[in-house]
Design a protein around this motif. Structure first.
Motif, short mmCIF file in Angstrom:
data_model
loop_
_atom_site.label_atom_id
_atom_site.label_comp_id
_atom_site.label_asym_id
_atom_site.label_seq_id
_atom_site.Cartn_x
_atom_site.Cartn_y
_atom_site.Cartn_z
N ASP A 113 0.79 -1.23 0.00
CA ASP A 113 0.00 0.00 0.00
C ASP A 113 0.82 1.28 0.00
OD1 ASP A 113 0.99 0.06 2.59
OD2 ASP A 113 -0.99 0.08 3.55
N HIS A 114 2.13 1.20 -0.19
CA HIS A 114 2.97 2.39 -0.23
C HIS A 114 4.18 2.15 -1.13
CE1 HIS A 114 4.86 -0.09 2.85
NE2 HIS A 114 5.98 0.53 2.53
N ALA A 115 4.81 3.24 -1.52
CA ALA A 115 6.05 3.21 -2.29
C ALA A 115 6.89 4.39 -1.81
CB ALA A 115 5.76 3.31 -3.78
N ASP A 116 8.10 4.51 -2.33
CA ASP A 116 8.98 5.60 -1.89
C ASP A 116 8.28 6.95 -1.98
OD1 ASP A 116 10.99 3.75 -1.49
OD2 ASP A 116 11.89 4.07 -3.47
N GLY A 117 8.01 7.54 -0.82
CA GLY A 117 7.40 8.86 -0.77
C GLY A 117 5.94 8.91 -1.15
N GLY A 123 -2.88 10.52 -7.41
CA GLY A 123 -2.34 10.50 -8.77
C GLY A 123 -1.80 9.15 -9.17
N SER A 124 -0.95 9.18 -10.18
CA SER A 124 -0.32 7.95 -10.66
C SER A 124 0.96 8.30 -11.37
CB SER A 124 -1.27 7.21 -11.61
OG SER A 124 -1.45 7.95 -12.81
N ASP A 125 1.85 7.31 -11.47
CA ASP A 125 3.12 7.51 -12.16
C ASP A 125 3.80 6.15 -12.27
OD1 ASP A 125 5.20 8.76 -13.46
OD2 ASP A 125 5.83 9.97 -11.74
N TRP A 126 4.83 6.11 -13.09
CA TRP A 126 5.63 4.89 -13.20
C TRP A 126 6.41 4.70 -11.92
CZ3 TRP A 126 4.53 1.43 -16.66
CH2 TRP A 126 3.78 1.83 -17.75
N GLN A 146 -3.06 2.26 -4.43
CA GLN A 146 -4.31 1.53 -4.58
C GLN A 146 -4.16 0.29 -5.45
OE1 GLN A 146 -6.88 4.68 -5.93
NE2 GLN A 146 -6.98 5.57 -3.90
N HIS A 147 -3.36 0.38 -6.49
CA HIS A 147 -3.07 -0.78 -7.34
C HIS A 147 -1.89 -0.47 -8.24
CE1 HIS A 147 -5.88 1.47 -9.99
NE2 HIS A 147 -5.08 1.04 -10.94
N LEU A 148 -1.37 -1.51 -8.87
CA LEU A 148 -0.26 -1.40 -9.81
C LEU A 148 -0.68 -2.02 -11.13
CD1 LEU A 148 2.73 -2.72 -7.63
CD2 LEU A 148 1.98 -0.36 -7.90
N THR A 149 -0.07 -1.54 -12.20
CA THR A 149 -0.23 -2.18 -13.50
C THR A 149 1.17 -2.48 -14.02
OG1 THR A 149 -2.28 -1.01 -13.95
CG2 THR A 149 -1.13 -1.97 -15.84
N TYR A 150 1.41 -3.74 -14.37
CA TYR A 150 2.71 -4.14 -14.91
C TYR A 150 2.61 -4.28 -16.42
CZ TYR A 150 4.66 -5.09 -10.33
OH TYR A 150 5.14 -4.97 -9.05
N GLU A 151 3.62 -3.75 -17.09
CA GLU A 151 3.77 -3.92 -18.53
C GLU A 151 5.12 -4.56 -18.78
OE1 GLU A 151 3.18 -0.32 -20.72
OE2 GLU A 151 1.21 0.04 -19.84
N TRP A 178 7.90 -3.16 -16.33
CA TRP A 178 7.72 -1.87 -15.67
C TRP A 178 6.42 -1.84 -14.92
CZ3 TRP A 178 8.94 -2.73 -20.77
CH2 TRP A 178 10.28 -2.47 -21.12
N LYS A 179 6.38 -1.07 -13.83
CA LYS A 179 5.14 -0.96 -13.06
C LYS A 179 4.66 0.49 -13.03
CE LYS A 179 7.19 -0.60 -8.45
NZ LYS A 179 7.29 -1.21 -7.14
N HIS A 180 3.37 0.63 -13.13
CA HIS A 180 2.69 1.91 -13.04
C HIS A 180 1.88 1.89 -11.75
CE1 HIS A 180 -0.34 5.04 -14.08
NE2 HIS A 180 0.73 5.61 -14.59
N GLU A 181 2.13 2.88 -10.88
CA GLU A 181 1.48 2.93 -9.57
C GLU A 181 0.33 3.93 -9.58
OE1 GLU A 181 5.59 2.17 -7.05
OE2 GLU A 181 4.80 4.20 -7.19
#
Length: 160
Positions: free
Chosen positions: A47-51, A142-145, A56-61, A134-137
């Motif tokens: 449920d967290h990442a750096d900073g 918001g959202s970002d890679w 809420q979820h991740l999408t992997y490509e 790669w993962k998109h958070e």
């Protein structure tokens, strides 16, 4: 993308899937008579990442045509470093994953526990450094890679 199935004719089970990872099946497949140790690593969506809080979820490509050759390079290097290795599983999810779902597994069997732990640590570290995945958070604001991205490494140069 089809479900990944255990191979009958080799000791490496490698693949990408957009379906739930077969964790129990991978562990059981790795157990063989000459190996007394099996290490299973499962990376899960947290449920967290750096900073960032409230992930809420991740999408992997993935660059699908290049993932298998990279996984094969990782297992070749693993077997060079730990020649007594029994079976190796490297499986990674693609698509959207929810919190607590497994995104990746690395399973290694070996005759003894030190080699199994070392080889499994190498397998997951090399996968993270060398595989074109790669993962998109997505989080509350918001959202970002994903953070912590690095250049693709040669598996032979990965140190644990």
């Amino acid at each position: 993308m089809p479900r990944v199935a255990a191979p009958n004719d080799r000791d490496d089970w490698l693949g990408l899937t957009d379906r739930q990872l077969p964790i129990t099946e991978a562990y059981e497949w790795a157990v063989i008579p000459r190996c007394g140790a099996v290490v299973l690593f499962s990376g899960t969506v947290r449920d967290h990442a750096d900073g960032r809080t409230d992930v809420q979820h991740l999408t992997y490509e993935a660059y699908e045509t290049q993932v298998r050759p990279v996984f094969e390079s990782i297992t070749a290097e693993l077997r060079t470093r730990w020649p007594e290795t029994g079976r190796v599983v490297l499986l990674h999810r693609t698509g959207q994953l929810e919190l607590e779902e497994s995104s990746v597994i690395a399973v290694v069997s070996a005759p003894h526990r030190p080699e199994a732990f070392e080889a499994a640590r190498y397998a997951i570290d090399a996968l993270k450094e060398a595989a074109p995945i790669w993962k998109h958070e997505v989080w509350a604001d918001g959202s970002d890679w994903g953070t912590g991205a690095n250049d693709i490494a040669d598996p032979r140069n990965v140190r644990t």
